[in-house]
Motif scaffolding. Structure first.
Motif, PDB file in Angstrom:
ATOM      1  N   GLY A 175      18.141  26.292  -7.719  1.00 16.37           N
ATOM      2  CA  GLY A 175      16.945  26.445  -8.543  1.00 16.37           C
ATOM      3  C   GLY A 175      17.153  27.127  -9.868  1.00 16.37           C
ATOM      4  N   SER A 176      18.406  27.456 -10.249  1.00 14.32           N
ATOM      5  CA  SER A 176      18.630  28.187 -11.486  1.00 14.32           C
ATOM      6  C   SER A 176      20.016  27.858 -12.023  1.00 14.32           C
ATOM      7  CB  SER A 176      18.497  29.697 -11.238  1.00 14.32           C
ATOM      8  OG  SER A 176      18.913  30.438 -12.351  1.00 14.32           O
ATOM      9  N   SER A 177      20.207  28.114 -13.298  1.00  7.51           N
ATOM     10  CA  SER A 177      21.510  27.880 -13.906  1.00  7.51           C
ATOM     11  C   SER A 177      22.501  28.994 -13.584  1.00  7.51           C
ATOM     12  CB  SER A 177      21.364  27.772 -15.437  1.00  7.51           C
ATOM     13  OG  SER A 177      20.781  28.958 -15.969  1.00  7.51           O
ATOM     14  N   LEU A 178      21.995  30.116 -13.073  1.00  9.10           N
ATOM     15  CA  LEU A 178      22.866  31.232 -12.714  1.00  9.10           C
ATOM     16  C   LEU A 178      23.435  30.999 -11.323  1.00  9.10           C
ATOM     17  CD1 LEU A 178      23.877  34.095 -13.507  1.00  9.10           C
ATOM     18  CD2 LEU A 178      21.885  35.009 -12.300  1.00  9.10           C
ATOM     19  N   SER A 179      24.752  30.955 -11.206  1.00 10.21           N
ATOM     20  CA  SER A 179      25.360  30.690  -9.901  1.00 10.21           C
ATOM     21  C   SER A 179      26.726  31.350  -9.835  1.00 10.21           C
ATOM     22  CB  SER A 179      25.496  29.181  -9.654  1.00 10.21           C
ATOM     23  OG  SER A 179      26.331  28.595 -10.631  1.00 10.21           O
ATOM     24  N   GLY A 180      27.425  31.127  -8.708  1.00  7.17           N
ATOM     25  CA  GLY A 180      28.747  31.694  -8.538  1.00  7.17           C
ATOM     26  C   GLY A 180      28.691  33.195  -8.335  1.00  7.17           C
ATOM     27  N   PRO A 181      29.808  33.894  -8.542  1.00  9.47           N
ATOM     28  CA  PRO A 181      29.853  35.342  -8.320  1.00  9.47           C
ATOM     29  C   PRO A 181      28.913  36.115  -9.229  1.00  9.47           C
ATOM     30  CG  PRO A 181      31.839  34.584  -9.449  1.00  9.47           C
ATOM     31  CD  PRO A 181      31.109  33.369  -8.984  1.00  9.47           C
ATOM     32  N   TYR A 182      28.559  35.540 -10.393  1.00  7.71           N
ATOM     33  CA  TYR A 182      27.694  36.256 -11.327  1.00  7.71           C
ATOM     34  C   TYR A 182      26.293  36.440 -10.767  1.00  7.71           C
ATOM     35  CZ  TYR A 182      31.543  35.195 -14.413  1.00  7.71           C
ATOM     36  OH  TYR A 182      32.802  35.098 -14.959  1.00  7.71           O
ATOM     37  N   ALA A 183      25.835  35.499  -9.937  1.00  7.72           N
ATOM     38  CA  ALA A 183      24.526  35.641  -9.296  1.00  7.72           C
ATOM     39  C   ALA A 183      24.529  36.866  -8.384  1.00  7.72           C
ATOM     40  CB  ALA A 183      24.197  34.388  -8.493  1.00  7.72           C
ATOM     41  N   ALA A 219       5.433  39.646  -0.751  1.00  3.91           N
ATOM     42  CA  ALA A 219       4.647  38.464  -0.373  1.00  3.91           C
ATOM     43  C   ALA A 219       4.417  37.543  -1.568  1.00  3.91           C
ATOM     44  CB  ALA A 219       3.312  38.903   0.225  1.00  3.91           C
ATOM     45  N   LEU A 220       4.019  38.117  -2.697  1.00  2.00           N
ATOM     46  CA  LEU A 220       3.740  37.306  -3.889  1.00  2.00           C
ATOM     47  C   LEU A 220       5.012  36.680  -4.456  1.00  2.00           C
ATOM     48  CD1 LEU A 220       1.131  39.630  -5.655  1.00  2.00           C
ATOM     49  CD2 LEU A 220       0.685  37.529  -4.381  1.00  2.00           C
ATOM     50  N   SER A 221       6.112  37.442  -4.447  1.00  4.39           N
ATOM     51  CA  SER A 221       7.381  36.917  -4.971  1.00  4.39           C
ATOM     52  C   SER A 221       7.871  35.745  -4.123  1.00  4.39           C
ATOM     53  CB  SER A 221       8.438  38.024  -4.985  1.00  4.39           C
ATOM     54  OG  SER A 221       8.047  39.095  -5.810  1.00  4.39           O
ATOM     55  N   LEU A 222       7.829  35.899  -2.809  1.00  6.17           N
ATOM     56  CA  LEU A 222       8.273  34.828  -1.920  1.00  6.17           C
ATOM     57  C   LEU A 222       7.370  33.604  -2.016  1.00  6.17           C
ATOM     58  CD1 LEU A 222       9.155  36.977   1.221  1.00  6.17           C
ATOM     59  CD2 LEU A 222      10.781  35.744  -0.219  1.00  6.17           C
ATOM     60  N   THR A 223       6.081  33.832  -2.171  1.00  9.68           N
ATOM     61  CA  THR A 223       5.151  32.714  -2.332  1.00  9.68           C
ATOM     62  C   THR A 223       5.471  31.927  -3.592  1.00  9.68           C
ATOM     63  OG1 THR A 223       3.395  33.939  -1.193  1.00  9.68           O
ATOM     64  CG2 THR A 223       2.722  32.075  -2.559  1.00  9.68           C
ATOM     65  N   THR A 224       5.782  32.645  -4.667  1.00 12.85           N
ATOM     66  CA  THR A 224       6.099  31.997  -5.951  1.00 12.85           C
ATOM     67  C   THR A 224       7.371  31.160  -5.848  1.00 12.85           C
ATOM     68  OG1 THR A 224       5.052  33.835  -7.138  1.00 12.85           O
ATOM     69  CG2 THR A 224       6.549  32.413  -8.388  1.00 12.85           C
ATOM     70  N   VAL A 225       8.412  31.722  -5.241  1.00 12.30           N
ATOM     71  CA  VAL A 225       9.653  30.967  -5.061  1.00 12.30           C
ATOM     72  C   VAL A 225       9.414  29.750  -4.181  1.00 12.30           C
ATOM     73  CG1 VAL A 225      12.030  31.052  -4.201  1.00 12.30           C
ATOM     74  CG2 VAL A 225      11.073  33.023  -5.389  1.00 12.30           C
ATOM     75  N   GLY A 226       8.595  29.914  -3.139  1.00 11.43           N
ATOM     76  CA  GLY A 226       8.263  28.800  -2.263  1.00 11.43           C
ATOM     77  C   GLY A 226       7.542  27.688  -2.999  1.00 11.43           C
ATOM     78  N   ILE A 227       6.646  28.047  -3.913  1.00 12.17           N
ATOM     79  CA  ILE A 227       5.932  27.040  -4.708  1.00 12.17           C
ATOM     80  C   ILE A 227       6.908  26.225  -5.547  1.00 12.17           C
ATOM     81  CG2 ILE A 227       4.325  26.732  -6.635  1.00 12.17           C
ATOM     82  CD1 ILE A 227       2.723  29.096  -5.492  1.00 12.17           C
ATOM     83  N   TYR A 228       7.896  26.912  -6.133  1.00  7.52           N
ATOM     84  CA  TYR A 228       8.891  26.200  -6.942  1.00  7.52           C
ATOM     85  C   TYR A 228       9.629  25.164  -6.097  1.00  7.52           C
ATOM     86  CZ  TYR A 228      13.085  25.185  -9.634  1.00  7.52           C
ATOM     87  OH  TYR A 228      14.093  24.524 -10.301  1.00  7.52           O
ATOM     88  N   PHE A 229      10.109  25.570  -4.930  1.00  7.83           N
ATOM     89  CA  PHE A 229      10.855  24.637  -4.086  1.00  7.83           C
ATOM     90  C   PHE A 229       9.950  23.549  -3.501  1.00  7.83           C
ATOM     91  CE2 PHE A 229      14.013  28.166  -3.845  1.00  7.83           C
ATOM     92  CZ  PHE A 229      15.074  27.461  -4.383  1.00  7.83           C
ATOM     93  N   ARG A 241       9.902  18.467 -16.247  1.00  6.81           N
ATOM     94  CA  ARG A 241       8.954  19.561 -15.994  1.00  6.81           C
ATOM     95  C   ARG A 241       9.570  20.647 -15.133  1.00  6.81           C
ATOM     96  NH1 ARG A 241       2.746  17.554 -15.033  1.00  6.81           N
ATOM     97  NH2 ARG A 241       2.401  16.661 -17.111  1.00  6.81           N
ATOM     98  N   LEU A 242      10.382  20.233 -14.179  1.00 10.65           N
ATOM     99  CA  LEU A 242      11.019  21.207 -13.302  1.00 10.65           C
ATOM    100  C   LEU A 242      11.988  22.093 -14.089  1.00 10.65           C
ATOM    101  CD1 LEU A 242      10.795  21.761 -10.258  1.00 10.65           C
ATOM    102  CD2 LEU A 242      12.912  20.478  -9.963  1.00 10.65           C
ATOM    103  N   ALA A 243      12.643  21.512 -15.084  1.00  5.65           N
ATOM    104  CA  ALA A 243      13.575  22.278 -15.905  1.00  5.65           C
ATOM    105  C   ALA A 243      12.867  23.403 -16.650  1.00  5.65           C
ATOM    106  CB  ALA A 243      14.286  21.367 -16.892  1.00  5.65           C
ATOM    107  N   SER A 244      11.605  23.151 -17.048  1.00  5.50           N
ATOM    108  CA  SER A 244      10.844  24.182 -17.748  1.00  5.50           C
ATOM    109  C   SER A 244      10.473  25.351 -16.832  1.00  5.50           C
ATOM    110  CB  SER A 244       9.571  23.577 -18.348  1.00  5.50           C
ATOM    111  OG  SER A 244       8.696  23.121 -17.326  1.00  5.50           O
ATOM    112  N   PHE A 310      12.453  21.408   7.648  1.00  5.13           N
ATOM    113  CA  PHE A 310      11.113  21.528   7.079  1.00  5.13           C
ATOM    114  C   PHE A 310      11.091  21.728   5.561  1.00  5.13           C
ATOM    115  CE2 PHE A 310      10.813  23.111  11.469  1.00  5.13           C
ATOM    116  CZ  PHE A 310       9.850  22.242  11.968  1.00  5.13           C
ATOM    117  N   GLY A 311      12.237  21.953   4.953  1.00  8.01           N
ATOM    118  CA  GLY A 311      12.273  22.137   3.509  1.00  8.01           C
ATOM    119  C   GLY A 311      12.463  23.597   3.120  1.00  8.01           C
ATOM    120  N   HIS A 312      13.051  23.805   1.952  1.00  2.01           N
ATOM    121  CA  HIS A 312      13.368  25.155   1.479  1.00  2.01           C
ATOM    122  C   HIS A 312      12.109  25.997   1.309  1.00  2.01           C
ATOM    123  CE1 HIS A 312      16.957  27.105  -0.805  1.00  2.01           C
ATOM    124  NE2 HIS A 312      16.449  27.887   0.106  1.00  2.01           N
ATOM    125  N   TYR A 313      11.041  25.361   0.837  1.00  2.00           N
ATOM    126  CA  TYR A 313       9.796  26.093   0.586  1.00  2.00           C
ATOM    127  C   TYR A 313       9.219  26.674   1.870  1.00  2.00           C
ATOM    128  CZ  TYR A 313       7.733  21.677   2.166  1.00  2.00           C
ATOM    129  OH  TYR A 313       7.392  20.564   2.896  1.00  2.00           O
TER     130      TYR A 313
END
Length: 367
Positions: A175-183, A219-229, A241-244, A310-313
């Motif tokens: 879900g993000s451009s940040l990956s690998g050990p830097y994440a 709760a709000l943070s997890l809900t937001t990430v779930g909405i994205y997925f 749109r997803l890239a934005s 069931f999906g990441h979300y």
């Protein structure tokens, strides 16, 4: 590897129980919360060190570093005095006084004697009861505290920290451009900063408020990430749109880490050491830690299976539902221990138990 991980798990379990019990017994009431949160800060520092150094050194080199730190720590433990409560529990008032004066940095024997007299009365009252697992599980005196700590452990571990930490790079890669050990390095720095911040505010705002803020934010943070997925996997939003929205999982997970670290990450350990009386404190803390290990295993093991079916979300919304439940649980059941001595905390619990027993007697006599 399996044997090594098993032995490490035993060592970490012992340390988690003993460290928090010891700190709550030696600390003044005004700094007990901050000292308890320092345990989380040290955990975070260790995680950050491994995240930052691990990817860039050999496997043997990393393990040599970790072993050397363990040896240094074990050596330093030789100079740590026993808790005064430990001496009082075993009937050694002179040793308890010596330990108390050393830990408090005082030479005022009169004041030390007065403090130890109050401590000894509570220890003697607690030690009139048994110290066994059966006593803990069958005596009504501990029933409410058992339910409370069990609920906090469910809230602490089933909101997904261990699973998210284990699958962090996969989450960021998806879900993000940040990956690998830097994440992992970014994660470690954010977690460490949040833990340090929490040590400065816990004894000002108290346990209840911080845990309410923590559970709500998680709760709000997890809900937001779930909405994205959900938009990515189920709704299948177009890539442009997803890239934005690509910053949403990064911001959501980092917000989750910060809010988890200021409350749910360590306060349940602190509360379990504060709420149980001296006679069953070690047994209760050990059982709570075993429950935590089981929940940790279940959540981490089931993460991938739930995600695939069931999906990441769904995973994130399931974690969020536990956090929403936690808001009500904390508000209605978690007591405030800020600014109270361990004796005052136990007096309040005992008063509640006496009231409950009297109500039960009145109910039975009336029926």
């Amino acid at each position: 590897m399996c044997i090594s991980r098993f032995v490490t798990g035993i060592g970490m379990g012992i340390t988690a129980v003993v460290t928090m019990v010891y700190l709550t017994e030696i600390a003044d009431k005004d700094i007990r919360g901050s000292l308890g949160m320092l345990v989380q800060v040290m955990n975070n520092m260790g995680s950050l060190a491994v995240y930052s150094i691990g990817p860039f050194v050999s496997y043997n080199g990393l393990n040599a570093l970790l072993v050397s730190l363990s040896i240094i720590y074990a050596t330093m433990c030789l100079w740590i005095p026993e808790s005064p409560y430990y001496h009082l529990k075993d009937g050694r008032p002179a040793a308890a006084k010596k330990s108390f004066m050393f830990l408090k940095g005082t030479k005022n024997e009169k004041w030390a004697t007065e403090q130890l007299t109050a401590m000894r009365l509570h220890v003697q009252e607690s030690m009139e009861n048994k110290t066994t697992v059966k006593e803990l599980l069958t005596n009504m005196r501990y029933r409410k505290t058992l339910y409370l700590i069990a609920g906090l452990k469910v809230l602490q571990y089933m909101t997904g920290m261990c699973a998210i930490q284990a699958y962090l790079e996969i989450i960021f890669r998806q879900g993000s451009s940040l990956s690998g050990p830097y994440a992992s390095i970014v994660y470690g720095f954010v977690q460490l900063g949040a833990g340090i911040g929490a040590t400065f505010i816990i004894d000002h705002f108290g346990r209840r408020l911080l845990m309410l803020i923590s559970s709500t934010g998680v709760a709000l943070s997890l809900t937001t990430v779930g909405i994205y997925f959900y938009l990515q996997d189920a709704y299948q939003l177009n890539p442009e749109r997803l890239a934005s929205l690509s910053a949403v999982p990064l911001v959501g997970v980092l917000s989750y880490i910060i809010l988890y670290s200021i409350g749910l990450g360590n306060l349940p350990y602190l509360l379990q050491a504060e709420l149980f009386p001296i006679n069953v404190k070690t047994v209760a803390s050990s059982i709570a830690t075993m429950l935590a290990c089981i929940l940790n295993f279940v959540v981490t093991k089931s993460y991938q299976g739930i995600k695939d079916v069931f999906g990441h979300y769904t995973v994130f919304w399931a974690f969020a539902s536990i956090a929403y439940f936690g808001i009500f649980f904390i508000y209605y059941f978690v007591p405030e221990t800020k600014g109270k001595t361990l004796e005052e905390v136990q007096d309040e619990i005992n008063d509640e138990v006496v009231e409950l027993e009297e109500l039960n007697k009145e109910y039975k006599s009336g029926s």
